[in-house]
Design an enzyme around this catalytic site. Structure first.
Site, mmCIF file in Angstrom:
data_model
loop_
_atom_site.group_PDB
_atom_site.id
_atom_site.type_symbol
_atom_site.label_atom_id
_atom_site.label_comp_id
_atom_site.label_asym_id
_atom_site.label_seq_id
_atom_site.Cartn_x
_atom_site.Cartn_y
_atom_site.Cartn_z
ATOM 1 N N CYS A 1 -8.335 -10.194 0.793
ATOM 2 C CA CYS A 1 -8.253 -9.915 2.106
ATOM 3 C C CYS A 1 -8.458 -11.222 3.059
ATOM 4 O O CYS A 1 -9.260 -11.912 2.995
ATOM 5 C CB CYS A 1 -9.375 -8.909 2.358
ATOM 6 N N LYS B 1 -6.120 7.593 12.071
ATOM 7 C CA LYS B 1 -6.210 7.919 11.014
ATOM 8 C C LYS B 1 -6.871 9.574 11.108
ATOM 9 O O LYS B 1 -7.724 9.934 11.768
ATOM 10 C CB LYS B 1 -7.647 7.242 10.164
ATOM 11 N N ARG C 1 0.864 -1.454 -0.023
ATOM 12 C CA ARG C 1 -0.098 -0.142 0.045
ATOM 13 C C ARG C 1 0.798 1.117 0.011
ATOM 14 O O ARG C 1 1.890 1.314 0.783
ATOM 15 C CB ARG C 1 -0.877 0.041 1.192
ATOM 16 N N CYS D 1 -15.265 -2.741 -0.611
ATOM 17 C CA CYS D 1 -13.639 -2.913 -0.493
ATOM 18 C C CYS D 1 -13.407 -4.315 -1.067
ATOM 19 O O CYS D 1 -14.172 -4.866 -1.881
ATOM 20 C CB CYS D 1 -13.698 -3.441 1.274
ATOM 21 N N LYS E 1 -3.936 1.434 14.849
ATOM 22 C CA LYS E 1 -4.191 2.585 13.545
ATOM 23 C C LYS E 1 -4.640 3.789 14.076
ATOM 24 O O LYS E 1 -5.396 3.912 14.941
ATOM 25 C CB LYS E 1 -4.803 2.016 12.317
ATOM 26 N N CYS F 1 -16.821 -7.981 5.341
ATOM 27 C CA CYS F 1 -16.708 -8.261 6.838
ATOM 28 C C CYS F 1 -17.039 -6.957 7.466
ATOM 29 O O CYS F 1 -17.372 -5.960 6.975
ATOM 30 C CB CYS F 1 -15.586 -8.941 7.378
ATOM 31 N N ARG G 1 -1.771 7.067 9.634
ATOM 32 C CA ARG G 1 -2.025 6.464 8.258
ATOM 33 C C ARG G 1 -1.936 7.279 7.307
ATOM 34 O O ARG G 1 -1.794 8.593 7.760
ATOM 35 C CB ARG G 1 -3.258 5.574 8.267
ATOM 36 N N CYS H 1 -14.293 -1.203 5.659
ATOM 37 C CA CYS H 1 -13.159 -0.455 5.046
ATOM 38 C C CYS H 1 -13.458 0.520 4.018
ATOM 39 O O CYS H 1 -12.995 1.662 3.456
ATOM 40 C CB CYS H 1 -12.274 -1.435 4.490
HETATM 41 FE FE1 SRM Z 1 -9.393 -1.581 6.221
HETATM 42 C C1 SRM Z 1 -8.143 -4.161 7.785
HETATM 43 C C2 SRM Z 1 -8.392 -2.909 3.006
HETATM 44 C C3 SRM Z 1 -9.602 1.444 4.635
HETATM 45 C C4 SRM Z 1 -11.055 -0.250 8.746
HETATM 46 N N1 SRM Z 1 -8.418 -3.159 5.411
HETATM 47 C C5 SRM Z 1 -7.916 -4.221 6.395
HETATM 48 C C6 SRM Z 1 -7.010 -4.984 5.618
HETATM 49 C C7 SRM Z 1 -5.570 -4.582 5.600
HETATM 50 C C8 SRM Z 1 -7.163 -6.312 5.967
HETATM 51 C C9 SRM Z 1 -6.412 -7.060 7.009
HETATM 52 O O1 SRM Z 1 -6.246 -6.533 8.220
HETATM 53 O O2 SRM Z 1 -5.891 -8.095 6.775
HETATM 54 C C10 SRM Z 1 -7.686 -4.857 4.158
HETATM 55 C C11 SRM Z 1 -6.703 -5.212 2.867
HETATM 56 C C12 SRM Z 1 -7.476 -6.025 1.888
HETATM 57 C C13 SRM Z 1 -6.928 -6.086 0.733
HETATM 58 O O3 SRM Z 1 -6.744 -7.164 0.318
HETATM 59 O O4 SRM Z 1 -6.509 -5.199 0.126
HETATM 60 C C14 SRM Z 1 -8.116 -3.504 4.206
HETATM 61 N N2 SRM Z 1 -9.072 -0.787 4.176
HETATM 62 C C15 SRM Z 1 -8.809 -1.410 3.195
HETATM 63 C C16 SRM Z 1 -8.916 -0.617 1.871
HETATM 64 C C17 SRM Z 1 -7.900 -1.069 0.696
HETATM 65 C C18 SRM Z 1 -10.515 -0.606 1.439
HETATM 66 C C19 SRM Z 1 -10.692 -0.113 0.059
HETATM 67 O O5 SRM Z 1 -11.835 -0.678 -0.446
HETATM 68 O O6 SRM Z 1 -10.061 0.905 -0.420
HETATM 69 C C20 SRM Z 1 -8.690 0.811 2.471
HETATM 70 C C21 SRM Z 1 -7.199 1.186 2.499
HETATM 71 C C22 SRM Z 1 -7.175 2.491 2.971
HETATM 72 C C23 SRM Z 1 -5.597 3.233 3.020
HETATM 73 O O7 SRM Z 1 -5.419 3.515 1.672
HETATM 74 O O8 SRM Z 1 -5.228 3.288 3.773
HETATM 75 C C24 SRM Z 1 -9.250 0.474 3.790
HETATM 76 N N3 SRM Z 1 -10.344 0.210 6.662
HETATM 77 C C25 SRM Z 1 -10.439 1.395 5.741
HETATM 78 C C26 SRM Z 1 -11.299 2.312 6.419
HETATM 79 C C27 SRM Z 1 -12.015 3.693 5.771
HETATM 80 C C28 SRM Z 1 -11.104 4.820 6.253
HETATM 81 O O9 SRM Z 1 -10.170 4.520 6.751
HETATM 82 O O10 SRM Z 1 -11.541 5.769 6.025
HETATM 83 C C29 SRM Z 1 -11.832 1.685 7.625
HETATM 84 C C30 SRM Z 1 -13.036 2.279 8.653
HETATM 85 C C31 SRM Z 1 -12.511 3.371 9.303
HETATM 86 C C32 SRM Z 1 -11.764 2.729 10.471
HETATM 87 O O11 SRM Z 1 -10.561 2.562 10.378
HETATM 88 O O12 SRM Z 1 -12.303 2.434 11.701
HETATM 89 C C33 SRM Z 1 -11.139 0.293 7.728
HETATM 90 N N4 SRM Z 1 -9.665 -2.222 7.846
HETATM 91 C C34 SRM Z 1 -10.581 -1.820 8.764
HETATM 92 C C35 SRM Z 1 -10.422 -2.622 9.976
HETATM 93 C C36 SRM Z 1 -11.242 -2.379 11.358
HETATM 94 C C37 SRM Z 1 -10.399 -1.484 12.274
HETATM 95 C C38 SRM Z 1 -11.075 -1.570 13.610
HETATM 96 O O13 SRM Z 1 -10.936 -0.450 14.301
HETATM 97 O O14 SRM Z 1 -11.626 -2.622 14.194
HETATM 98 C C39 SRM Z 1 -9.618 -3.512 9.818
HETATM 99 C C40 SRM Z 1 -9.047 -4.811 10.563
HETATM 100 C C41 SRM Z 1 -8.019 -4.374 11.529
HETATM 101 O O15 SRM Z 1 -7.411 -3.470 11.563
HETATM 102 O O16 SRM Z 1 -7.734 -5.293 12.198
HETATM 103 C C42 SRM Z 1 -9.116 -3.194 8.419
HETATM 104 FE FE1 SF4 Z 2 -11.302 -7.016 4.350
HETATM 105 FE FE2 SF4 Z 2 -13.307 -6.533 6.004
HETATM 106 FE FE3 SF4 Z 2 -11.796 -4.419 4.962
HETATM 107 FE FE4 SF4 Z 2 -13.219 -5.579 3.308
HETATM 108 S S1 SF4 Z 2 -14.070 -4.711 5.231
HETATM 109 S S2 SF4 Z 2 -11.166 -5.249 3.007
HETATM 110 S S3 SF4 Z 2 -13.429 -7.842 3.846
HETATM 111 S S4 SF4 Z 2 -11.242 -6.211 6.366
#
Ligand code: SRM
Ligand code: SF4
Length: 581
Positions: A442, A217, A79, A436, A215, A481, A148, A485
């Site tokens: 993922c 943000k 990333r 996502c 993390k 899930c 981030r 994201c």
């Molecule tokens: Fe996310 C984890 C993809 C934005 C909340 N996110 C992941 C992981 C890295 C899976 C993992 O931990 O094994 C995913 C990788 C999937 C893949 O195959 O690419 C993933 N997140 C993404 C992206 C690529 C989704 C997208 O459709 O673009 C976004 C990357 C953003 C970036 O450039 O940095 C992405 N993730 C978000 C957002 C939206 C935002 O930040 O505005 C959220 C919700 C806001 C938040 O953080 O609460 C988000 N991602 C999560 C979470 C839940 C965190 C929590 O507090 O519980 C996880 C799981 C974790 O961290 O354990 C996660």
């Molecule tokens: Fe993976 Fe869940 Fe984030 Fe989708 S919402 S990219 S399934 S961690």
């Protein structure tokens, strides 16, 4: 101001120990990159996140390989962290080239204005990350327990305000970037750490040895264009504009989407307004909030380790009081400001400086060539031809900037001739939808998302057209899930993976993102999602008040009246995983 706290908390998660013992993110990464295997250990998996990469498995290949007795196919996601999603055509072309050579020949624009590569093999990880750095972009801190990618409002209107907001995003990103030299040692100059180097306690003056609990943000917006979903950010800055100048910012803290099905201790939460600061204090405030989180975030349970849980437990008055000790002076109350939804500017628009921008709608952020649809080639052609500056939007789209007036025709012809529909040929519901990545990359995905949403949108488009609702701003967001994201808990319709092909349906949010939606029904098979929504859309058309949006109407009706409209089997009380306010 409080200094980096190195005191071990009595009960710490395993990841805390890994961080502490890592010598500022070095761990055993160099040795493992060169050990001839296709994967890394559990500890390196955790540390590599800070370097911007995740070890994953190609889940499509899993069944086939299991049957043949083969081990899993390990791949890496990489990333890029790109503050405000701002990059040049040359940088884009270099990334496109890396995607061709080392990844799965696609680029993935993210919901935080970043770019991801998927399918990188361990043997190519070094060349990929090094290549990204050679373009003057970075992956450091794109993932991991640190600040981030800093988001900011994307549309390149030259009004003096957006430039200031971008400069603030760049300054925060630079100030809060990890300072460890490990990144350079591992990916850039190859100079290895030696025992005598271990007097590096000054290496992370802000984070300390164990970095943040989780993390963190940050996003910055202008109040008339909430494209970054400010209420979803751990730390949000809303510009207070007077006489065409940014005087200062209202500071919002505690947004976050992630939750776990069936665990009421986890919930989505909207950021709360805390205070107002003068514009010149923005970096100092970001550092103060980060340090507060460093010292008071939960280091025992990673599911509760976001700053939203600190706010939820303490409440705003206590949070503000403690924040004052980190900031070093008394904080003013937030100023009155009206935040407006994101402004839709797809297609061709003047920038205000004689040049134009073209906002390309990229379905779920995936830039690829597939059959007749050749978006990746089209974009490469346009980059080579016009060398535009670029902005990645928080809605996974791409803006080509600084174009001369005569470029429009050629841009549209190029997109069309590569099978790409122009933004004005797409329905509003498609333009506004996001998914996502989920399966196959993922590791946390329970259900399909990016690959499932296009079919669902096709069905929904047909129904909206039939009902004459095609001009409604209905935001649909889908995730594989409950981690959220694609920020599904603020949208009119949220579709969240629950179990294989079954989803939880949420309704009641809106484009402004200032309200969480609620569970409509649970365990809905993907094929039943649109049929389940149709009775609601029909009732909405009949019963809405003038100007009332779908999410607003759902909220006014409330869950019980909406569920009464559903087929009996689905009108069961929902699973308790509802979004908390
Ligand atoms: Fe996310 C984890 C993809 C934005 C909340 N996110 C992941 C992981 C890295 C899976 C993992 O931990 O094994 C995913 C990788 C999937 C893949 O195959 O690419 C993933 N997140 C993404 C992206 C690529 C989704 C997208 O459709 O673009 C976004 C990357 C953003 C970036 O450039 O940095 C992405 N993730 C978000 C957002 C939206 C935002 O930040 O505005 C959220 C919700 C806001 C938040 O953080 O609460 C988000 N991602 C999560 C979470 C839940 C965190 C929590 O507090 O519980 C996880 C799981 C974790 O961290 O354990 C996660
Ligand atoms: Fe993976 Fe869940 Fe984030 Fe989708 S919402 S990219 S399934 S961690």
């Amino acid at each position: 101001m409080a200094e980096a706290s190195e005191n071990p908390t009595p009960n710490r998660s395993g990841v805390e120990i890994v961080k502490e013992n890592s010598r500022y993110l070095r761990g055993n990464i160099i040795a493992e990159l060169n050990d001839g295997t296709d994967h890394v250990s559990k500890d390196s998996y955790q540390l590599l996140k800070f370097h911007g990469t995740y070890q994953q498995e190609d889940r499509d290949a899993r069944k086939r390989r299991d049957k043949s007795g083969l081990a899993k196919h390990t791949i890496f996601m990489v990333r890029c962290k790109i503050p405000g999603g701002k990059l040049t055509a040359d940088q884009y072309l270099a990334l496109d080239d890396l995607a061709e050579r080392h990844a799965n020949k696609t680029l993935r624009l993210t919901t935080r204005q970043g770019i991801q590569f998927h399918g990188v093999l361990k043997k190519d990880l070094h060349a990929t990350i090094r290549g990204i750095n050679e373009t003057m972009l970075t992956t450091l801190g794109a993932c991991g327990d640190v600040e981030r990618n800093v988001m900011c409002t994307a549309a390149p209107i030259r009004d003096g305000l957006r430039e200031q907001v971008q400069a603030a995003a760049d300054a925060i990103a630079a100030h809060l970037a990890p300072r460890t030299r490990a990144y350079h040692e591992i990916w850039l100059n190859g100079k290895q750490w030696r025992l005598e180097d271990d007097k590096t306690d000054d290496e992370e003056p802000i984070y300390g040895k164990t970095y943040l609990p989780r993390k963190f943000k940050t996003g910055i917006v202008l109040p008339d264009d909430n494209d970054v979903d400010i209420y979803a950010q751990d730390l949000g800055f809303v510009a207070i504009v007077e006489s065409g100048k940014i005087l200062g910012y209202n500071v919002l803290v505690g947004g976050g989407m992630g939750m776990t099905h069936g665990n009421p201790n986890t919930f989505p939460f909207l950021a709360r307004p805390i205070c107002y600061i003068p514009a010149g204090d923005i970096v100092r405030m970001a550092e103060a909030v980060v340090k507060l989180f460093r010292d008071h975030g939960n280091r025992a349970d990673r599911k509760r380790a976001r700053i939203k849980y600190v706010i939820a437990e303490w409440g705003v008055p206590r949070f503000k009081e403690v924040l004052e000790t980190y900031f070093g002076s008394e904080l003013e109350d937030p100023r009155p400001v009206e935040i407006q939804p994101m402004r839709l500017r797809f297609g061709w628009h003047p920038q205000g400086d004689g040049r134009f921008f073209y906002w390309v709608s990229v379905e779920n952020g995936r830039i690829k060539d597939e059959g007749e649809f050749r978006l990746r080639t089209a974009l490469r052609t346009l980059m080579q031809r016009f060398r535009p500056n670029l902005r990645i939007t928080p809605t996974q789209d791409l803006i080509l900037c600084d174009l001369p007036p005569e470029a429009r025709n050629e841009i549209e012809t190029t997109l069309r001739s590569h099978g790409v529909r122009l933004p004005n040929e797409l329905t509003l519901v498609q333009q506004l939808s996001m998914a996502c990545p989920a399966i196959p990359t993922c590791g946390l995905a329970i259900s399909e998302s990016e690959r499932a949403l296009p079919g669902i949108i096709d069905q929904l488009e047909a129904e909206l057209h039939r009902l004459g609702l095609e001009n409604e701003q209905i935001v649909v967001r889908m995730t594989g899930c409950p981690n959220g994201c694609a920020r599904p808990y603020q949208s009119d319709i949220g579709i969240v993976g629950r179990s294989g092909d079954k989803y939880t349906l949420f309704v009641g949010g809106r484009l402004l993102g200032d309200r969480l939606n609620f569970v409509l029904c649970d365990l809905v098979p993907s094929a039943r999602i649109v049929p389940t929504l149709v009775p609601l859309l029909e009732a909405f058309r009949e019963q809405r008040r003038p100007g009332e949006g779908f999410g607003d109407w759902c909220t006014r009706m409330g869950p019980d009246r909406l569920r009464a409209l559903l087929p009996e089997a689905l009108a069961l009380p929902p699973h308790p995983a509802g979004a908390a306010s």
